[in-house]
Design a protein around this motif. Structure first.
Motif, PDB file in Angstrom:
ATOM      1  N   UNK A  80      -8.445   3.633   2.880  1.00 37.03           N
ATOM      2  CA  UNK A  80      -9.111   2.397   3.256  1.00 37.03           C
ATOM      3  C   UNK A  80     -10.114   2.615   4.570  1.00 37.03           C
ATOM      4  N   UNK A 104       0.810  -1.080  -0.048  1.00 37.63           N
ATOM      5  CA  UNK A 104       0.069  -0.080  -0.055  1.00 37.63           C
ATOM      6  C   UNK A 104       0.928   1.337   0.137  1.00 37.63           C
ATOM      7  N   UNK A 109       3.827   7.231   6.273  1.00 39.30           N
ATOM      8  CA  UNK A 109       3.788   6.909   4.641  1.00 39.30           C
ATOM      9  C   UNK A 109       2.318   6.958   4.258  1.00 39.30           C
ATOM     10  N   UNK A 110       2.459   7.353   3.094  1.00 39.79           N
ATOM     11  CA  UNK A 110       0.946   7.547   2.508  1.00 39.79           C
ATOM     12  C   UNK A 110       0.514   6.295   1.874  1.00 39.79           C
ATOM     13  N   UNK A 111      -0.715   5.892   1.827  1.00 37.13           N
ATOM     14  CA  UNK A 111      -1.221   4.655   1.450  1.00 37.13           C
ATOM     15  C   UNK A 111      -1.582   4.850   0.050  1.00 37.13           C
ATOM     16  N   UNK A 112      -1.660   3.965  -0.922  1.00 36.45           N
ATOM     17  CA  UNK A 112      -2.151   3.817  -2.141  1.00 36.45           C
ATOM     18  C   UNK A 112      -3.647   4.718  -2.438  1.00 36.45           C
ATOM     19  N   UNK A 117      -4.041   7.991  -9.017  1.00 32.40           N
ATOM     20  CA  UNK A 117      -3.129   7.392  -8.670  1.00 32.40           C
ATOM     21  C   UNK A 117      -2.276   8.116  -7.572  1.00 32.40           C
ATOM     22  N   UNK A 118      -1.820   7.807  -6.367  1.00 29.17           N
ATOM     23  CA  UNK A 118      -1.305   8.543  -5.284  1.00 29.17           C
ATOM     24  C   UNK A 118      -0.024   9.451  -5.812  1.00 29.17           C
ATOM     25  N   UNK A 119       0.831   8.899  -6.783  1.00 29.75           N
ATOM     26  CA  UNK A 119       1.864   9.803  -7.164  1.00 29.75           C
ATOM     27  C   UNK A 119       1.240  11.067  -7.850  1.00 29.75           C
ATOM     28  N   UNK A 179       0.420  13.502  -5.227  1.00 34.76           N
ATOM     29  CA  UNK A 179       1.548  14.060  -4.435  1.00 34.76           C
ATOM     30  C   UNK A 179       2.163  14.980  -5.278  1.00 34.76           C
ATOM     31  N   UNK A 189       8.581  16.528  -2.764  1.00 36.31           N
ATOM     32  CA  UNK A 189       7.532  15.721  -2.269  1.00 36.31           C
ATOM     33  C   UNK A 189       8.188  15.350  -0.775  1.00 36.31           C
ATOM     34  N   UNK A 231      11.609   7.624  -0.846  1.00 36.93           N
ATOM     35  CA  UNK A 231      11.711   6.996   0.480  1.00 36.93           C
ATOM     36  C   UNK A 231      11.939   5.609   0.535  1.00 36.93           C
ATOM     37  N   UNK A 238       4.039   2.784  -3.908  1.00 35.27           N
ATOM     38  CA  UNK A 238       3.930   4.055  -4.672  1.00 35.27           C
ATOM     39  C   UNK A 238       4.394   5.310  -4.330  1.00 35.27           C
ATOM     40  N   UNK A 239       3.758   5.777  -2.979  1.00 40.29           N
ATOM     41  CA  UNK A 239       3.998   6.909  -2.437  1.00 40.29           C
ATOM     42  C   UNK A 239       5.420   7.015  -1.970  1.00 40.29           C
TER      43      UNK A 239
END
Lengths: 602, 179
Positions: free
Chosen positions: B134, A585, B128-131, B100-102, B105, B120, A595, A588-589
Motif C-alpha cells: 500500500x 489485508x 504479517x504480510x499484507x495482501x 495473489x500473496x499466497x 509466499x 512458510x 497463523x 490471506x497471508x
C-alpha cells in the motif's frame, strides 16, 4: 477437420499473404479453429514473415479475438449502463444457471462460453447479447432458457431466432430480431431519394465544386467531434499521394449510440453512394467501410447491397458513364472502442493493434497505408448525398449558427419510446424529452459516457456543436436511478477500453475508478472529491487521444452538475478517511502461513 | 527557541531515499544546525522521545509492522511527508501486487530451489504480510509528497528548508524531471 497448418495456409493465401489483412486472417482462422492458439500464431507469423509478438499483439488487443477456446457457442452479453437499467443482472444469472458456468468462463465440455462485452449498439432493446455473431435482443429469463436449451441440443444459432425485426431486418440476408425503432424521420436522412441520383449530380460538377457545395452546407462530422467535412475533403484532395482513400467509420462504439446500425440496415445504398461522392471529391478510387464486429450480422446484406450498386453502375468502373471508378470493400473490426478514433481505425484496417497515431501527420495527409485518407462517419456521408440533391444552401437553412442540418439521435434509457430520432440541430433537451416520453428524467447523458451528464437545470440547453455536442448517444436517466452506479459503469468501460499506450489514460482511469469507489463506499472526505476532480483534469489534459481526453467526463460532469450527490456521500468533519482494513489485508497471508491474525496492538 | 524536530523511517523501501538525504553533502552540517533529529536510522534513535515537527517516510507498507510504524509516525509528527516512489505509489515492492500473496509466499518459501525446510514462516514475532503493498497515503493522512526514485538530494533539501523557513519551495525542472 483440416490440420491447423492447412487451415492457416489456406486463410493467409486467401488474403494474398498480405500482412495488412491480418484482422481478416485472424478472424477467419478463429472461425475455422475456434481460437488462435500459439501454434496458429506461430504459423501465421511464419507465413507473413512477422514476429509472433506482432500477431499475438493484435489478437490480445481485440475483445473478440481469443487464444483459448471460448466455446462452440460463445455468448457475449452486453454490460452497458442501459443494459443494467433494463435488468441485465437477472439475465446474466439466468444464463449462468442454465449453462452451469459463470461469466468469463467456458463450460468444461467446451460447449458454451459466457462473456461480458461493451455496448453492442442495441441500447434501445436491452438486455441484448451476441451469440456466434447472431444478435438476441429484449432478452427475458424465459428466452434465455430456450436459447440455452437450443445450444445444448446443438442447434444452429440462427435457428434460435424466433422472431424478426422490422424493415430490412427481415430480409433473407439479415434475418435478425433487431428492431429499427425509427421514431422520427427528418428531411435529410429519411426523406425519399432515388438511388444513383446524387452521384450523378456530383459527377456533373468538378470535384472542387462538390467540396464547395459541402462547405456551403457547413456540414460537420457526425461522429461527435464535428470537424468541417468540406475542409477535411479539401485537405485530403490537396494532399499529394499516388492514391487516395475514403474510409467510412462504421465503428460506432460510444455506449448508447446505435444510429449507424439503423442507417446500415435501412439506408446502406445512400451511405455507399455518399462514399462514392467523397471518393470523387477527394480523388479516391477505393473506399473501405470499417464495420464494427458487433454488426457482423449485417455483413452479408451489405455485400449484397454493394453488388447491387455495382450492377446499377453506381459503384465500379466508369460510374454513370462519367469515367469515374470507385469501389468499396468491407473491413471488419474485432471489438475495440478506441478504433472509433480515426487514426486507430486506420491502424486496425492495416492489420495492426488499434492504437492511435501521433498527429501530425493527419490521416488526410498520411492515412491508410500512408496515402491521403478521409475518414468520415456513416451519417456524415449520408448527409453528403442529400446535399448533392438539395444543395448546400437548403441544408444550411436548418440548424443553428455552428451546426447545420439535422442530427440522428439514438435515445435509450428511462423513456417510453427509445429509438432513433432525426431532429434539427438546436433542439433542446426538454423538447427531446417531451418527444421520447422521458419527462421525469433527473439526468441526461448527452454524447455517451465521453459526453456530458446534465441535470434538470440544463434541460433547456440545445443539442448542437455550439452547445451540447453529441455523436448521437442520448441516455435518459430516470428519477430512481443511482447515478453513481451509472458513472461507475462508464468508468469500468473506459478502464476496459483504454488501449494502454499512454500512462495518463491507462493508469489514470484506474485511479479515477478507485477514487470513485472510495467515495461510493462512504469512506471519503470532501478532500477526496477535490482530488478526484483534480485527477480528472490531469487525465484530460495529458492523455494522447480523445479516449483519455474525455474518459473522465462521467465523473467530471457529475461533480459539476450533481455535486450534492458527492457531498452527501462524504464525511464533513475530517479531511482524511482511510479505507484500509488491516484484518482483511493480512487474512490471506496468515491463512497461507497457518497463523491466526493478531491486529489488536496495531 | 528550540530547534524543529525531524524523524525519519524506511518502511518497504531500500534505504535509497535515506542515502539521498545524505547526498545533501556538506549541507548536512547546516541541517544539524537547523534541526534536531529524533527517531531515525540516521541517529539510531529507536523510539520517539518527543513530539516531532516533520516526519519523512521512505517506502510503502508491505506488512503489519510497516502499518504500525507509519501510524506511530502520524501520531508523533505534525507534518508527514512521503519521500520517493515507494512511499507514494508502492514502487518496486508493489510489483507483487498483481500476484495473489499466497502464490508469492509459495514461490518464495516452498518452490524456490534454494530453500529446503519448505515452510512458510509463521512465527508470531514476524510481521504479517499484507495482501498488497500500500502507498502510505492509503493508510494515514500524508501532508506532502516528494517524488523520485530516489528524490534528488536538492529536492529533499529545498523542501525541508522551505518547510523550516516558511518560504515558498522552488522547484526547477531539473529537480523534478525523471526521464
Amino acid at each position: 477437420m483440416a490440420s491447423l497448418d492447412a487451415v492457416v495456409k489456406q486463410v493467409v493465401s486467401k488474403y494474398g499473404n498480405d500482412r495488412t489483412r491480418l484482422m481478416d486472417i485472424i478472424t477467419d482462422v478463429q472461425t475455422e479453429l475456434g481460437c488462435v492458439s500459439d501454434e496458429a500464431v506461430a504459423q501465421i507469423a511464419k507465413i507473413l514473415d512477422l514476429s509472433k509478438v506482432d500477431v499475438e499483439g493484435v489478437i490480445t488487443f481485440y475483445h473478440f479475438f481469443t487464444k483459448t477456446p471460448r466455446g462452440k457457442y460463445t455468448v457475449y452479453l452486453n454490460n452497458s449502463a442501459v443494459a443494467n437499467m433494463k435488468g441485465r443482472a437477472a439475465i446474466a444469472k439466468a444464463f449462468e444457471d442454465a449453462v452451469g458456468c459463470s461469466f468469463g468462463r467456458t463450460t468444461s465440455d467446451g460447449l458454451i462460453g459466457l462473456y461480458d462485452t461493451s455496448c453492442i449498439g442495441m441500447n434501445d432493446q436491452e438486455p441484448a447479447a451476441i451469440i456466434n455473431g447472431v444478435v438476441f435482443t429484449n432478452l427475458t429469463q424465459e428466452k434465455v432458457k430456450e436459447i440455452v436449451t437450443g445450444m445444448k441440443a446443438g442447434k444452429d444459432v440462427k435457428d434460435l431466432v424466433k422472431e424478426y425485426g422490422d424493415g430490412a431486418n427481415q430480409s433473407d440476408l439479415i434475418r435478425a430480431m433487431v428492431k429499427n425503432n425509427i421514431m422520427r424521420k427528418g428531411p435529410v436522412l429519411f426523406a425519399p431519394y432515388e438511388q444513383g441520383s446524387a452521384i450523378k449530380a456530383a459527377l456533373s460538377k468538378k470535384p472542387e465544386d462538390v467540396i464547395e457545395e459541402i462547405k456551403i452546407a457547413n456540414l460537420r462530422g457526425r461522429g461527435g467531434a464535428g470537424f468541417p467535412t468540406g475542409m477535411k475533403w479539401e485537405f485530403c484532395r490537396k494532399a499529394e499521394g499516388a492514391k487516395h482513400y475514403v474510409i467510412c467509420n462504421a465503428d460506432e462504439g460510444e455506449p448508447g449510440t446505435f444510429k449507424d446500425r439503423v442507417i446500415l440496415t435501412e439506408l446502406p445504398h445512400m451511405l455507399f453512394e455518399g462514399m462514392a461522392i467523397a471518393g470523387y471529391a477527394v480523388g479516391a478510387q477505393e473506399g473501405i467501410i470499417y464495420l464494427r464486429a458487433e454488426y457482423l450480422y449485417l455483413k452479408k446484406y451489405l455485400e449484397k447491397v454493394l453488388e447491387d450498386l455495382r450492377a446499377k453502375n453506381i459503384l465500379g468502373k466508369n460510374i454513370a458513364g462519367k469515367g469515374f471508378d470507385f469501389d468499396i470493400r468491407i473491413q471488419m473490426g474485432a471489438g475495440a472502442y478506441v478504433c472509433g478514433e480515426e487514426s486507430a481505425l486506420i491502424e486496425s484496417a492495416e492489420g495492426k493493434r488499434g492504437e492511435p497515431r501521433n498527429r501530425p501527420p493527419f490521416p488526410v495527409q498520411k492515412g491508410y497505408l500512408g496515402y491521403p485518407t478521409t475518414v468520415n462517419n456513416v451519417e456524415t456521408l449520408c448527409c453528403a448525398v442529400r446535399i448533392m440533391l438539395e444543395g448546400g444552401e437548403w441544408f444550411a437553412k436548418m440548424g443553428t449558427a455552428q451546426s447545420k442540418g439535422t442530427k440522428l439521435l439514438s435515445v435509450s434509457g428511462d423513456c417510453q419510446n427509445p429509438g432513433i430520432y432525426e431532429v434539427e440541430f438546436g433542439t433542446t433537451v426538454n423538447t427531446l424529452l417531451e418527444m421520447v416520453g422521458g419527462r421525469t428524467a433527473k439526468a441526461v447523458q448527452v454524447g455517451g459516457p465521453s459526453g456530458t451528464c446534465i441535470s434538470k437545470k440544463d434541460f433547456g440547453r440545445r443539442i448542437c456543436f455550439d452547445d451540447l455536442a453529441t455523436g448521437g448517444s442520448i441516455i435518459i436517466i430516470g428519477p430512481d436511478r443511482d447515478l453513481f452506479e451509472i458513472v461507475h459503469n462508464f468508468m469500468d468501460f473506459f478502464v476496459e477500453e483504454s488501449c494502454g499506450w499512454c500512462v495518463p489514460c491507462r493508469a489514470g482511469n484506474v485511479i479515477l475508478k478507485q477514487k470513485l469507489e472510495k467515495i461510493m463506499s462512504g469512506k471519503a472526505s470532501t478532500k477526496d472529491v477535490q482530488e478526484l476532480e483534480d485527477w480528472c483534469k490531469i487525465v484530460k489534459a495529458t492523455s494522447r487521444c480523445g479516449l483519455g481526453q474525455t474518459s473522465p467526463n462521467p465523473i467530471y460532469t457529475t461533480i459539476q452538475n450533481f455535486r450534492e450527490m458527492y457531498e452527501a456521500k462524504v464525511k464533513k468533519d475530517t479531511d482524511y478517511v482511510s479505507t484500509f482494513d488491516l484484518l482483511a489485508a493480512v487474512e490471506e497471508s496468515c491463512k497461507a502461513a497457518g497463523r491466526i491474525p493478531k491486529v489488536e496492538e496495531h | 527557541m528550540s530547534k524543529p524536530v525531524v524523524a525519519t523511517a524506511s518502511l518497504a523501501g531500500c534505504f535509497g531515499c535515506h542515502m539521498s538525504i545524505l547526498d545533501i553533502d556538506d549541507r548536512i552540517l547546516k541541517l544539524i544546525e537547523l534541526v534536531e533529529f529524533n527517531k531515525s536510522p540516521i541517529d539510531d534513535i529507536k523510539t520517539f522521545t518527543k513530539q516531532c515537527d516533520i516526519g519523512l517516510i521512505e517506502g510503502g507498507c508491505c506488512n503489519s509492522e510497516n502499518v504500525e510504524n507509519l501510524k506511530l509516525f502520524r501520531k508523533n509528527c505534525k507534518i508527514l511527508i512521503s519521500v520517493g516512489e515507494c512511499a507514494i505509489m508502492g514502487g518496486l515492492p508493489a510489483m507483487r501486487n498483481g500476484i495473489p500473496v499466497k502464490e508469492c509466499l509459495e514461490e518464495a518459501y516452498l518452490k524456490c530451489p534454494t530453500v529446503d525446510d519448505n515452510i512458510i514462516p509463521n512465527d508470531d514475532e514476524l510481521p504479517m504480510i499484507l495482501d498488497r503493498v500500500y502507498p502510505c497515503h492509503e493508510i494515514v493522512k500524508i501532508d506532502y509528497f516528494l517524488p523520485g526514485c530516489p528524490p534528488r538530494a536538492d529536492l529533499i533539501w529545498e523542501a525541508l528548508v522551505a518547510l523550516l523557513t516558511g518560504k515558498e519551495l522552488e522547484l526547477p525542472y531539473e529537480v523534478v524531471k525523471f526521464d
